[in-house]
Design a protein around this motif. Structure first.
Motif, PDB file in Angstrom:
ATOM      1  N   UNK A   1      -8.750  -3.433   4.947  1.00 50.22           N
ATOM      2  CA  UNK A   1      -9.995  -2.976   5.567  1.00 50.22           C
ATOM      3  C   UNK A   1     -10.987  -4.127   5.658  1.00 50.22           C
TER       4      UNK A   1
ATOM      5  N   UNK B   1       0.533   7.022   4.303  1.00 48.43           N
ATOM      6  CA  UNK B   1       0.973   7.796   3.129  1.00 48.43           C
ATOM      7  C   UNK B   1       2.098   8.758   3.459  1.00 48.43           C
TER       8      UNK B   1
ATOM      9  N   UNK C   1       0.842  -1.207   0.000  1.00 49.88           N
ATOM     10  CA  UNK C   1       0.000   0.000   0.000  1.00 49.88           C
ATOM     11  C   UNK C   1       0.872   1.250   0.000  1.00 49.88           C
TER      12      UNK C   1
ATOM     13  N   UNK D   1      -3.318   0.511  -4.116  1.00 50.56           N
ATOM     14  CA  UNK D   1      -4.538   0.870  -3.382  1.00 50.56           C
ATOM     15  C   UNK D   1      -5.364  -0.360  -3.014  1.00 50.56           C
TER      16      UNK D   1
ATOM     17  N   UNK E   1      -9.636   5.044  10.121  1.00 51.65           N
ATOM     18  CA  UNK E   1      -8.951   4.701   8.870  1.00 51.65           C
ATOM     19  C   UNK E   1      -8.409   5.923   8.147  1.00 51.65           C
ATOM     20  N   UNK E   2      -9.043   7.073   8.351  1.00 57.80           N
ATOM     21  CA  UNK E   2      -8.466   8.288   7.764  1.00 57.80           C
ATOM     22  C   UNK E   2      -7.080   8.518   8.375  1.00 57.80           C
TER      23      UNK E   2
ATOM     24  N   UNK F   1      -5.050  -1.765   0.520  1.00 54.59           N
ATOM     25  CA  UNK F   1      -5.828  -1.137   1.584  1.00 54.59           C
ATOM     26  C   UNK F   1      -7.215  -1.749   1.660  1.00 54.59           C
ATOM     27  N   UNK F   2      -7.778  -1.968   0.498  1.00 53.45           N
ATOM     28  CA  UNK F   2      -9.111  -2.562   0.440  1.00 53.45           C
ATOM     29  C   UNK F   2      -9.117  -3.935   1.128  1.00 53.45           C
TER      30      UNK F   2
ATOM     31  N   UNK G   1      -4.685   5.906   6.954  1.00 51.82           N
ATOM     32  CA  UNK G   1      -4.285   6.238   5.579  1.00 51.82           C
ATOM     33  C   UNK G   1      -3.260   7.368   5.575  1.00 51.82           C
ATOM     34  N   UNK G   2      -3.556   8.421   6.369  1.00 55.90           N
ATOM     35  CA  UNK G   2      -2.641   9.570   6.382  1.00 55.90           C
ATOM     36  C   UNK G   2      -1.266   9.178   6.922  1.00 55.90           C
TER      37      UNK G   2
END
Lengths: 194, 48
Positions: A27, A64, A15, A20, A56-57, A23-24, A60-61
């Motif tokens: 999750x 990344x 990821x 991407x 999850x935000x 990530x799916x 993700x942040x």
């Protein structure tokens, strides 16, 4: 169990490299555990949904930004984020208590314990001592009027009689005392709220 | 009494799963978010 942990680590690494789809998979693999964990704390579907999303935000942040340290502990890490966000949620709500429309009327929603808890009473003491220290910085005439008015609860008429100045002068000194105090508070970024 | 104790205290079929919209939002958010490195500073950009 071990196999799944390694897979998590691989997915995280993929990821971070830009895949991407990883990530799916992550999750969908963990959504039920994380969602149930949040729900077991907040007992509300909408709040659970919000906290889950925020969790999850954050995930993700962090990924990344490359700030995640892979130690094969993806799920415990996500759980920790969810746990912290649940705590944040309860903190926010205790500052802004609201009526619960969903259930029966609860008498405890309108009755409150007006006595301060330990933390608030410490903050109150701190604020009061800060205010005292700011007052000490005032010129003597202004300090005198302010102390008589605020701490001894005297009227301006009484103050003027006691200090031998006119009521207008006493009012003026009070005004300047407050202006000067505000100035000191602003200049030093002092927070005087509980 | 037996009847009371034999009742489950909680509903079992709660179906504790996030909504599809939430998952889809997260995946789209992830796709849209890009982090730009500039002189040791990290900037986030959301591209729709």
């Amino acid at each position: 169990m071990k196999k799944e942990l390694i897979q998590d680590a691989e997915l995280v690494s993929n990821y971070i490299k830009g895949d991407e789809n990883s990530l799916s998979i992550l999750i969908s693999r963990h959504k039920q555990r994380i969602y149930s964990f949040i729900y077991s704390k907040v007992y509300d579907r909408d709040i659970t949904e919000d906290v889950f999303q925020d969790t999850f935000i954050k995930v993700i942040r962090t990924l990344k930004r490359g700030k995640y340290n892979e130690e094969g502990k993806f799920l415990p890490w996500v759980m920790r984020i969810a746990h912290n966000l649940v705590i944040d949620h309860f903190r926010k709500n205790s500052r802004m208590p609201k009526f619960d429309n969903a259930g029966e009327f609860s008498i405890f929603s309108v009755l409150s314990d007006s006595s301060l808890n330990a933390e608030k009473s410490m903050i109150k003491d701190q604020v009061e001592s800060d205010v005292r220290r700011i007052i000490e910085e005032l010129p003597e005439d202004q300090k005198q009027v302010l102390m008589m008015r605020m701490y001894q609860d005297m009227s301006f008429k009484e103050i003027s009689e006691r200090t031998g100045v006119s009521i207008n002068t006493a009012l003026g000194r009070m005004r300047y005392a407050l202006i000067n105090m505000r100035k000191v508070i602003d200049q030093n970024n002092i927070v005087l709220t509980n | 009494m037996a009847k009371i104790y034999s009742n489950a205290s909680q509903k079992k079929n709660l179906n504790l799963m996030p909504k599809d919209e939430t998952i889809s939002f997260l995946l789209n958010y992830s796709k849209a978010l890009s982090v730009i490195d500039y002189n040791k500073l990290k900037f986030e950009a959301l591209l729709n």
